[in-house]
Design a protein around this motif. Sequence first.
Motif, PDB file in Angstrom:
ATOM      1  N   GLY A   1     -37.616  35.525  35.819  1.00  0.00           N
ATOM      2  CA  GLY A   1     -39.576  35.511  36.552  1.00  0.00           C
ATOM      3  C   GLY A   1     -39.823  37.087  36.514  1.00  0.00           C
ATOM      4  N   PHE A   2     -39.151  37.930  37.142  1.00  0.00           N
ATOM      5  CA  PHE A   2     -40.195  39.417  36.469  1.00  0.00           C
ATOM      6  C   PHE A   2     -39.911  39.343  35.039  1.00  0.00           C
ATOM      7  N   ALA A   3     -38.574  39.062  34.281  1.00  0.00           N
ATOM      8  CA  ALA A   3     -38.763  39.590  32.738  1.00  0.00           C
ATOM      9  C   ALA A   3     -40.181  39.230  32.397  1.00  0.00           C
ATOM     10  N   ARG A   4     -40.945  37.806  33.087  1.00  0.00           N
ATOM     11  CA  ARG A   4     -41.813  37.603  32.279  1.00  0.00           C
ATOM     12  C   ARG A   4     -43.007  37.570  33.175  1.00  0.00           C
ATOM     13  N   ASP A   5     -43.329  37.707  34.028  1.00  0.00           N
ATOM     14  CA  ASP A   5     -44.169  38.174  35.085  1.00  0.00           C
ATOM     15  C   ASP A   5     -44.931  39.820  34.656  1.00  0.00           C
ATOM     16  N   MET A   6     -43.303  40.664  34.626  1.00  0.00           N
ATOM     17  CA  MET A   6     -43.697  42.112  34.274  1.00  0.00           C
ATOM     18  C   MET A   6     -44.740  42.232  33.336  1.00  0.00           C
ATOM     19  N   ALA A   7     -43.803  41.423  32.023  1.00  0.00           N
ATOM     20  CA  ALA A   7     -44.426  41.242  30.547  1.00  0.00           C
ATOM     21  C   ALA A   7     -46.024  40.973  30.572  1.00  0.00           C
ATOM     22  N   VAL A   8     -46.434  40.122  31.336  1.00  0.00           N
ATOM     23  CA  VAL A   8     -47.517  40.246  31.401  1.00  0.00           C
ATOM     24  C   VAL A   8     -48.477  40.825  32.122  1.00  0.00           C
ATOM     25  N   HIS A   9     -47.923  41.758  33.075  1.00  0.00           N
ATOM     26  CA  HIS A   9     -48.382  42.908  34.104  1.00  0.00           C
ATOM     27  C   HIS A   9     -48.964  43.660  32.831  1.00  0.00           C
ATOM     28  N   HIS A  10     -47.165  43.785  32.245  1.00  0.00           N
ATOM     29  CA  HIS A  10     -47.529  45.584  31.645  1.00  0.00           C
ATOM     30  C   HIS A  10     -48.179  45.737  30.965  1.00  0.00           C
ATOM     31  N   GLN A  11     -48.875  44.149  30.049  1.00  0.00           N
ATOM     32  CA  GLN A  11     -49.441  43.799  28.416  1.00  0.00           C
ATOM     33  C   GLN A  11     -51.462  44.097  29.003  1.00  0.00           C
ATOM     34  N   GLN A  12     -51.074  44.019  30.068  1.00  0.00           N
ATOM     35  CA  GLN A  12     -52.682  44.376  30.570  1.00  0.00           C
ATOM     36  C   GLN A  12     -53.545  45.699  31.174  1.00  0.00           C
ATOM     37  N   ALA A  13     -51.545  46.697  31.395  1.00  0.00           N
ATOM     38  CA  ALA A  13     -51.802  47.458  31.421  1.00  0.00           C
ATOM     39  C   ALA A  13     -52.220  48.696  30.260  1.00  0.00           C
ATOM     40  N   VAL A  14     -51.160  48.188  29.177  1.00  0.00           N
ATOM     41  CA  VAL A  14     -51.697  48.301  27.738  1.00  0.00           C
ATOM     42  C   VAL A  14     -53.086  47.927  27.149  1.00  0.00           C
ATOM     43  N   GLU A  15     -54.270  47.323  27.579  1.00  0.00           N
ATOM     44  CA  GLU A  15     -55.333  47.182  27.606  1.00  0.00           C
ATOM     45  C   GLU A  15     -55.891  48.153  27.615  1.00  0.00           C
ATOM     46  N   MET A  16     -55.812  48.326  29.086  1.00  0.00           N
ATOM     47  CA  MET A  16     -56.778  49.008  29.903  1.00  0.00           C
ATOM     48  C   MET A  16     -56.484  50.539  29.187  1.00  0.00           C
ATOM     49  N   SER A  17     -55.005  51.333  28.812  1.00  0.00           N
ATOM     50  CA  SER A  17     -55.281  52.282  28.461  1.00  0.00           C
ATOM     51  C   SER A  17     -55.892  52.793  27.340  1.00  0.00           C
ATOM     52  N   TYR A  18     -55.388  51.757  26.214  1.00  0.00           N
ATOM     53  CA  TYR A  18     -56.530  51.584  25.415  1.00  0.00           C
ATOM     54  C   TYR A  18     -57.677  51.239  24.539  1.00  0.00           C
ATOM     55  N   ILE A  19     -58.372  50.289  26.070  1.00  0.00           N
ATOM     56  CA  ILE A  19     -60.082  51.062  25.910  1.00  0.00           C
ATOM     57  C   ILE A  19     -59.956  52.291  26.703  1.00  0.00           C
ATOM     58  N   VAL A  20     -59.831  53.538  27.273  1.00  0.00           N
ATOM     59  CA  VAL A  20     -60.605  54.105  28.650  1.00  0.00           C
ATOM     60  C   VAL A  20     -59.857  55.252  27.024  1.00  0.00           C
TER      61      VAL A  20
ATOM     62  N   LEU B   1     -37.855  43.816  27.914  1.00  0.00           N
ATOM     63  CA  LEU B   1     -38.008  42.106  28.925  1.00  0.00           C
ATOM     64  C   LEU B   1     -38.307  41.195  27.912  1.00  0.00           C
ATOM     65  N   LEU B   2     -38.732  41.319  27.086  1.00  0.00           N
ATOM     66  CA  LEU B   2     -39.416  39.594  25.941  1.00  0.00           C
ATOM     67  C   LEU B   2     -37.520  40.068  25.699  1.00  0.00           C
ATOM     68  N   GLY B   3     -37.046  40.890  24.837  1.00  0.00           N
ATOM     69  CA  GLY B   3     -35.738  40.805  24.085  1.00  0.00           C
ATOM     70  C   GLY B   3     -34.717  40.141  24.674  1.00  0.00           C
ATOM     71  N   TRP B   4     -35.066  41.184  26.529  1.00  0.00           N
ATOM     72  CA  TRP B   4     -33.985  40.266  26.839  1.00  0.00           C
ATOM     73  C   TRP B   4     -34.046  38.748  26.988  1.00  0.00           C
ATOM     74  N   LEU B   5     -35.328  38.428  28.072  1.00  0.00           N
ATOM     75  CA  LEU B   5     -35.455  36.782  27.622  1.00  0.00           C
ATOM     76  C   LEU B   5     -34.658  35.957  25.724  1.00  0.00           C
ATOM     77  N   ASP B   6     -35.135  36.764  25.506  1.00  0.00           N
ATOM     78  CA  ASP B   6     -34.424  36.177  24.120  1.00  0.00           C
ATOM     79  C   ASP B   6     -33.136  35.819  23.608  1.00  0.00           C
ATOM     80  N   LEU B   7     -32.269  37.263  24.818  1.00  0.00           N
ATOM     81  CA  LEU B   7     -31.172  37.479  24.642  1.00  0.00           C
ATOM     82  C   LEU B   7     -30.335  36.286  25.388  1.00  0.00           C
ATOM     83  N   TRP B   8     -31.307  35.846  26.508  1.00  0.00           N
ATOM     84  CA  TRP B   8     -30.815  34.653  27.906  1.00  0.00           C
ATOM     85  C   TRP B   8     -30.945  33.634  27.020  1.00  0.00           C
ATOM     86  N   GLY B   9     -31.462  33.224  25.730  1.00  0.00           N
ATOM     87  CA  GLY B   9     -31.618  32.401  25.744  1.00  0.00           C
ATOM     88  C   GLY B   9     -33.313  31.090  26.111  1.00  0.00           C
TER      89      GLY B   9
END
Length: 207
Positions: free
Chosen positions: A44-63, A90-98
């Motif tokens: 759950g953390f891996a999935r949710d934090m991946a989404v949370h992080h993606q928005q931070a990346v988006e905002m950072s490139y906007i500014v 995080l996404l890599g670990w989800l892949d590793l865990w199947g």
Amino acid sequence: MRHIGWIAGAAASALVAAGAITYAAAEGSGSVVRTPAAASADAGFARDMAVHHQQAVEMSYIVRDRTRNEEVRRLAYDIAQTQANQRGMLLGWLDLWGLPKVSADPPMTWMGMGDMASGRDGALMPGMATNTELKKLNTLQGKQAEIFYLQLMTDHHKGGIHMAEGCVATCTVGAEKKLAQGMVDAQRSEIELMTTMLKERGATPRA
């Protein structure tokens, strides 16, 4: 927006192998590694934090496209690179865990907060900016863009810290707990820096 697309696609896929390597090394070579369940805190953390992080990346490139201030641009670049790398792990670990990268359960269900994740105007988890706020950031320039970004990112970090602390307390995979604690420490430090930067611009974090 082409930067965002590149980060969302190429960075996540390219770091799958790196995430697996880091995971294996951190857990210890030759040791038996338990695969977390799909409904576990680890997944759950891996999935949710991946989404949370993606928005931070988006905002950072906007500014970075909305200001010429080198201090803000440098901070935004550092946040974007760090969180894109962590997202790939995080996404890599989800892949590793199947395990799937998306879930039918609401965000933060693994923290017992599935009914509290707002989802209002696109803000799927605490601290995330709304669609309206992202659109506003895209309209600002210079000092106004800097202030709004720093305020949004401070809120974003506070939400991320809360989630990472949840993983530190409940995740079972050692490498993931270590990554989560690193997020807590780094983002607390960045909040202090952003508070100072806001003060220099005659502003404060949002309540």
